[in-house]
Design an enzyme around this catalytic site. Structure first.
Site, PDB file in Angstrom:
ATOM      1  N   GLY A  47       8.769  -1.560  -8.509  1.00 36.47           N
ATOM      2  CA  GLY A  47       9.147  -0.916  -7.229  1.00 36.47           C
ATOM      3  C   GLY A  47       9.871  -1.935  -6.364  1.00 36.47           C
ATOM      4  N   SER A  49      13.183  -2.375  -5.394  1.00 35.27           N
ATOM      5  CA  SER A  49      14.536  -2.198  -4.862  1.00 35.27           C
ATOM      6  C   SER A  49      14.620  -1.875  -3.371  1.00 35.27           C
ATOM      7  CB  SER A  49      15.246  -1.090  -5.652  1.00 35.27           C
ATOM      8  OG  SER A  49      14.453   0.079  -5.657  1.00 35.27           O
ATOM      9  N   THR A  50      13.511  -1.438  -2.780  1.00 40.41           N
ATOM     10  CA  THR A  50      13.536  -1.097  -1.344  1.00 40.41           C
ATOM     11  C   THR A  50      12.184  -1.476  -0.730  1.00 40.41           C
ATOM     12  OG1 THR A  50      12.766   1.138  -1.838  1.00 40.41           O
ATOM     13  CG2 THR A  50      15.131   0.887  -1.578  1.00 40.41           C
ATOM     14  N   TYR A 234      -3.359  10.858   6.747  1.00 41.87           N
ATOM     15  CA  TYR A 234      -3.185   9.707   5.853  1.00 41.87           C
ATOM     16  C   TYR A 234      -4.499   9.280   5.189  1.00 41.87           C
ATOM     17  CZ  TYR A 234      -0.859   5.975   3.518  1.00 41.87           C
ATOM     18  OH  TYR A 234      -0.346   5.182   2.507  1.00 41.87           O
ATOM     19  N   THR A 274      10.185   3.072   6.213  1.00 45.49           N
ATOM     20  CA  THR A 274      10.766   2.968   4.867  1.00 45.49           C
ATOM     21  C   THR A 274      11.109   4.391   4.431  1.00 45.49           C
ATOM     22  OG1 THR A 274       8.703   3.267   3.643  1.00 45.49           O
ATOM     23  CG2 THR A 274       9.288   0.994   4.227  1.00 45.49           C
TER      24      THR A 274
END
Ligand code: NAD
Length: 398
Positions: A47, A49-50, A234, A274
């Site tokens: 994971g 790339s961002t 959440y 994000t």
């Protein structure tokens, strides 16, 4: 082509290569401006790339001089469509890493699959021998089970009862009430399948079986807790149950790494803009208020500041401080009592009229566009840009 943002809600379908490269460089510059970390030397980031994964990779490389392999699922440019932001980020990251003399290779594909795990193991064997840090930073809406082929989709819903609260459309700054119906039993199970720790365990198992984990290897996966106002959506919702599973996986991985004297951690990170967090109802409004309060108190951090602190002051400090459940807490500043009290007071007041003055909704909005390489004053967006950008370590035909 001239590349402009094309967005619907929390999805932006275009990305700007020069803007993404600028974003990556900003993060690299931040790390280069800090004290070096006596940290990992050979790192796998799943994971990468961002968001938090990319910031982990940048910190490992430019803070600790590590060689990195990054795994992610991104799309190159094709047929007049730009590549995804993670593609451009990685192209820029690899270029900067190689210019600075650091090894960096990437694998683009489904990290949940056996094939990508095997490809990663082969690359580690070929180039690094072993890895001493594995960062697991996936955020995905779906997962194909590698054994059965069944597709699981994750949902962000409350569990047990419906949940009503304020939310914001961060493009228009309109605050409204939202009610989200509780998840069905199957949706809960599926979210745990996607965002729980099963795949992290499969990765660690496969890496260990293949003999590519170094003595003393460390692994870390990321979680979030947050304040009472977001708990129903959440911490106590479907995603929270998946994170409970992730936490239980950390315990099992710890046992599994025992003979290597390895360590496995959950790091509870701060709420940040994000691609994943923008998609959660209620959370963007909370983040806008949180940013306002934390910026005023000079406590604001983005992904890169968080990841540098994780490496320098937690994972690779003389000892790693953890809470009573063994978790690393770099959400400590977010959760400070004075911060939370102020956010809560603002939360009760916030509406469409006052949002621009009492929250940092503008900061949220512009950071959202920054994720895709837009809204950087340094980038000439009216100029022609070449969308077709190559990631040096990935064959162009892919
Ligand atoms: P992100 O969306 O920015 O990054 C997700 C990464 O996963 C990308 O590199 C993407 O390419 C990769 N990915 C997705 N599906 C994949 C697949 N099938 N195969 C390979 N790669 C795939 O997400 P983020 O916000 O950085 O989240 C990373 C982790 O941090 C998650 O576990 C999240 O819950 C956690 N976290 C996020 C926040 C927050 O506020 N954003 C806070 C605390 C914890």
């Amino acid at each position: 082509m001239v590349i402009k943002p094309k967005f619907r809600g929390f999805i932006c379908t275009t990305a700007h290569p020069a803007g993404c490269a600028h974003h990556v460089r900003q993060q690299i510059d931040y790390v280069k401006g800090q004290k070096p970390v006596q940290g990992p030397k050979n790192v796998l980031v799943v994971g990468a790339s961002t968001g938090y994964g990319l910031a982990s990779r940048i910190t490992a490389t430019f803070g600790s001089g590590a060689r990195t392999i990054g795994v992610f699922f991104e799309r190159p440019a094709a047929n007049n469509r730009t590549a995804t932001a993670g593609w451009y980020n990685t192209a820029a990251f690899e270029k900067e890493a190689s210019e600075a003399g650091y090894y960096a290779k990437s694998i683009n594909g489904d990290a949940f699959s056996n094939e990508i795990k095997q490809q990663t193991i082969d690359l580690i064997k070929q180039d690094l021998g072993q890895v001493d840090l594995v960062v697991y930073s996936l955020a995905s809406p779906k997962r194909v089970d590698p054994e059965t082929g069944e597709v699981y989709s994750s949902v962000i819903k409350p569990v047990g009862a419906s949940y009503s609260n304020k939310t914001v459309d961060f493009h228009s700054a309109a605050v409204s009430d939202i009610t989200i119906e509780p998840a069905a039993e199957q949706e809960i199970e599926h979210t745990i399948k996607v965002m729980g720790g099963e795949d992290w365990e499969l990765w660690m198992d496969a890496l260990k079986q293949a003999g590519v984990l170094a003595e003393g290897a460390v692994t870390v996966a990321y979680s979030y807790i947050g304040p009472e106002i977001t708990h129903s959506i959440y911490k106590e919702g479907t995603i929270g149950l998946a994170k409970d599973h992730l936490e239980a996986s950390a315990g099992r991985i710890r046992e599994q790494l025992h003979d290597l004297a390895g360590r496995a951690f959950i790091s509870v990170n701060k709420a940040l803009v994000t691609q994943s967090s923008s998609a959660i109802p209620v959370v963007p409004l909370y983040i806008s208020l949180l940013y306002k309060v934390m910026k005023e108190k000079n406590l604001h951090e983005g992904c890169i500041e968080q990841m540098y602190r994780l490496f320098a002051e937690r994972l690779y400090a003389d000892s790693t401080p953890v809470d009573d459940r063994g978790r690393i807490r770099i959400d400590d500043w977010e959760m400070r009592e004075d911060v939370q009290q102020e956010v809560l007071a603002l939360w009760e007041r916030v509406d469409s009229e006052n949002i621009k003055s009492i929250s940092d909704i503008e900061g949220f909005r512009s950071e959202f566009f920054n994720l895709f390489g837009f809204e950087f004053p340094e980038i000439p967006y009216e100029a022609e840009a070449e969308p077709d950008v190559v990631i040096p370590s990935i064959p162009a035909a892919e």
